[in-house]
Design an enzyme around this catalytic site. Sequence first.
Site, mmCIF file in Angstrom:
data_model
loop_
_atom_site.group_PDB
_atom_site.id
_atom_site.type_symbol
_atom_site.label_atom_id
_atom_site.label_comp_id
_atom_site.label_asym_id
_atom_site.label_seq_id
_atom_site.Cartn_x
_atom_site.Cartn_y
_atom_site.Cartn_z
ATOM 1 C CG HIS A 77 97.989 130.825 57.106
ATOM 2 N ND1 HIS A 77 98.524 131.283 55.929
ATOM 3 C CD2 HIS A 77 99.048 130.444 57.867
ATOM 4 C CE1 HIS A 77 99.841 131.178 55.980
ATOM 5 N NE2 HIS A 77 100.181 130.662 57.133
ATOM 6 C CE1 TYR A 205 95.166 132.467 48.180
ATOM 7 C CE2 TYR A 205 95.143 131.862 45.853
ATOM 8 C CZ TYR A 205 95.168 131.502 47.185
ATOM 9 O OH TYR A 205 95.184 130.175 47.524
ATOM 10 N N PRO A 296 95.014 125.537 40.130
ATOM 11 C CG PRO A 296 97.292 126.033 40.036
ATOM 12 C CD PRO A 296 96.135 125.627 39.188
ATOM 13 C CE LYS A 300 88.405 124.644 47.660
ATOM 14 N NZ LYS A 300 88.708 124.815 49.076
ATOM 15 C CE1 TYR A 388 92.262 129.698 49.068
ATOM 16 C CE2 TYR A 388 92.588 129.023 51.340
ATOM 17 C CZ TYR A 388 93.108 129.352 50.094
ATOM 18 O OH TYR A 388 94.467 129.319 49.886
HETATM 19 P P1 FAD Z 1 99.434 112.434 42.506
HETATM 20 O O1 FAD Z 1 99.836 113.228 43.694
HETATM 21 O O2 FAD Z 1 99.661 112.943 41.170
HETATM 22 O O3 FAD Z 1 99.939 110.971 42.691
HETATM 23 C C1 FAD Z 1 99.842 110.007 41.672
HETATM 24 C C2 FAD Z 1 100.965 109.012 41.830
HETATM 25 O O4 FAD Z 1 100.792 107.968 40.878
HETATM 26 C C3 FAD Z 1 102.336 109.619 41.535
HETATM 27 O O5 FAD Z 1 103.208 109.436 42.634
HETATM 28 C C4 FAD Z 1 102.800 108.897 40.281
HETATM 29 O O6 FAD Z 1 104.209 108.675 40.254
HETATM 30 C C5 FAD Z 1 102.033 107.572 40.388
HETATM 31 N N1 FAD Z 1 101.896 106.914 39.088
HETATM 32 C C6 FAD Z 1 101.533 107.478 37.896
HETATM 33 N N2 FAD Z 1 101.580 106.560 36.901
HETATM 34 C C7 FAD Z 1 101.968 105.396 37.486
HETATM 35 C C8 FAD Z 1 102.220 104.077 36.979
HETATM 36 N N3 FAD Z 1 102.108 103.783 35.671
HETATM 37 N N4 FAD Z 1 102.606 103.108 37.849
HETATM 38 C C9 FAD Z 1 102.743 103.389 39.175
HETATM 39 N N5 FAD Z 1 102.550 104.615 39.693
HETATM 40 C C10 FAD Z 1 102.152 105.603 38.868
HETATM 41 N N6 FAD Z 1 96.171 121.001 45.757
HETATM 42 C C11 FAD Z 1 95.713 121.512 46.950
HETATM 43 O O7 FAD Z 1 94.832 120.897 47.548
HETATM 44 N N7 FAD Z 1 96.179 122.646 47.502
HETATM 45 C C12 FAD Z 1 97.129 123.366 46.889
HETATM 46 O O8 FAD Z 1 97.570 124.366 47.450
HETATM 47 C C13 FAD Z 1 97.619 122.910 45.609
HETATM 48 N N8 FAD Z 1 98.580 123.576 44.950
HETATM 49 C C14 FAD Z 1 99.143 123.032 43.824
HETATM 50 C C15 FAD Z 1 100.159 123.709 43.217
HETATM 51 C C16 FAD Z 1 100.736 123.170 42.075
HETATM 52 C C17 FAD Z 1 101.828 123.943 41.410
HETATM 53 C C18 FAD Z 1 100.311 121.912 41.560
HETATM 54 C C19 FAD Z 1 100.946 121.296 40.357
HETATM 55 C C20 FAD Z 1 99.301 121.223 42.167
HETATM 56 C C21 FAD Z 1 98.697 121.773 43.292
HETATM 57 N N9 FAD Z 1 97.670 121.124 43.934
HETATM 58 C C22 FAD Z 1 97.134 121.666 45.081
HETATM 59 C C23 FAD Z 1 97.166 119.866 43.388
HETATM 60 C C24 FAD Z 1 97.683 118.620 44.111
HETATM 61 O O9 FAD Z 1 99.089 118.625 44.182
HETATM 62 C C25 FAD Z 1 97.178 117.355 43.360
HETATM 63 O O10 FAD Z 1 95.805 117.507 43.130
HETATM 64 C C26 FAD Z 1 97.443 116.071 44.183
HETATM 65 O O11 FAD Z 1 98.799 115.717 44.105
HETATM 66 C C27 FAD Z 1 96.608 114.899 43.645
HETATM 67 O O12 FAD Z 1 96.910 113.753 44.368
HETATM 68 P P2 FAD Z 1 96.742 112.299 43.744
HETATM 69 O O13 FAD Z 1 97.067 111.354 44.841
HETATM 70 O O14 FAD Z 1 95.450 112.198 43.068
HETATM 71 O O15 FAD Z 1 97.802 112.229 42.570
HETATM 72 C C1 DHB Z 2 99.782 127.024 47.408
HETATM 73 C C2 DHB Z 2 99.343 126.553 46.187
HETATM 74 C C3 DHB Z 2 98.127 126.954 45.704
HETATM 75 O O1 DHB Z 2 97.687 126.488 44.541
HETATM 76 C C4 DHB Z 2 97.333 127.833 46.420
HETATM 77 O O2 DHB Z 2 96.150 128.229 45.906
HETATM 78 C C5 DHB Z 2 97.770 128.299 47.642
HETATM 79 C C6 DHB Z 2 99.007 127.896 48.142
HETATM 80 C C7 DHB Z 2 101.104 126.586 47.918
HETATM 81 O O3 DHB Z 2 101.765 125.825 47.219
HETATM 82 O O4 DHB Z 2 101.495 127.000 49.013
#
Ligand code: FAD
Ligand code: DHB
Length: 408
Positions: A77, A205, A296, A300, A388
Amino acid sequence: MWCSQLETKVGIIGAGPAGLLLSHLLHLNGIDSILLEKKSREEVEETVRAGVLEQGAIKLLNETGLGSRMMKYGHLHHGIEIQYNAQRFLLNFEELIGKKIMVYPQHEVLKDLIAARMEANGKIIFQANVTSLKDIDSPKPKIEFEVDGEKQELICDFIAGCDGYHGPSRRALPKELLREIEHVYPFGWLGILAEAPISNEVLIYAYHERGFALISTRSPEIQRYYIQVNPNDQLSQWPDERIWSELHARVDLNGWTVQEGPIIQKDIVKMRSFVCETMQYGRLFLAGDAAHIVPPTGAKGMNLAMGDAQVLAIGLQHYYTTGNEQILNKYEKIRLESIWRAQRFSRLMTDLLHHNNKKTSFEQKIQFAELNYVTTSVTGATTIAENYTDISVNLPAELQKNLTAIKS
Ligand code: FAD
Ligand code: DHB
């Protein structure tokens, strides 16, 4: 008494973007790791979360051999649109600063990472629930976990706690050393996936007095939409008709309408900013959501998780080639700079775009002036573009030379 004992160099907890990318980067440098994940592979590959990748993340995935499906199925995009007061403005990042973002779902990134690890005979143990971390300030820390009710132990040189906000790693840090900072927002996001055609060429947005709305996409057939809700709302309060009616009320404009279709998934998330500044202690390093959460609105979280994994991989690679912990010791300091910049931007976007009926009229007027500034001033729009597109996966100049070492 432990039923079985495993041993590796780096024990990684969590198969999210942080943990899987770290294991991949370590593998590229010949460093052995074992990753423990409590969910099944199918659950990990199906959980719907983030969607936006910054420039640094796109580059890192491409340069480490993970980019082919992303480049084929992801959508580049050139900017985003911001809507308020029944007007829509394009912030053209490409024109402003020559950068684009990639809309490619997090679970697809995870599928690519898992496939790469499987192809390389990488060790990932799914359905392995980590119960505790031991001896983290000794040269041989241990991870205790259970598979099918059977207790097991993983002995390693280092532990990477990549287990998200609720995982056990952060809790293993000594309480007296914890530096935790939190801010809770009075907003929640209801997210849906709908089987519908694409609504708009770029993400929208939208600020509306009924609440924020976000129009995103997953594929030409599946769309991702979010609306601001009360953080304590339950999904039962949001039947499909209510969601569509809110989306139309908040985003439809001059004949343009949100594309509808069957809703195949719904979730509500509460919004918070959180940083555990104690990202390392002894042989334990926290990465990703285990150490920080952003609201979110700035997109990031996944990018920060990948940025953490990159610096941690460089530090470990440096240690295993030189025996020197110099870079590892700087991990927390290096990452906190990007983390706080991302926190700042995520809060700014959240304040800019959500409706908060607790704001005074002065604060609401300032919010509109801010919306006006970022949508009509090139300088205002450029600060959004810069933040961004590219702040989470940047390396300080001193580490640039180490980067080549972790590429494939
Ligand atoms: P996670 O992805 O949370 O992975 C952690 C893993 O650890 C999980 O699989 C879990 O099962 C495992 N775990 C936990 N406890 C244990 C245990 N006791 N034993 C073994 N395994 C365990 N980020 C963006 O950059 N861009 C976006 O557009 C964006 N949009 C989002 C929209 C929503 C609705 C949400 C909820 C989040 C969004 N995020 C976005 C955030 C992003 O999804 C998270 O920041 C990202 O998943 C973090 O990655 P991580 O590897 O740190 O943790
Ligand atoms: C999406 C999630 C976000 O939090 C954002 O800022 C932009 C896009 C997505 O899930 O596509």
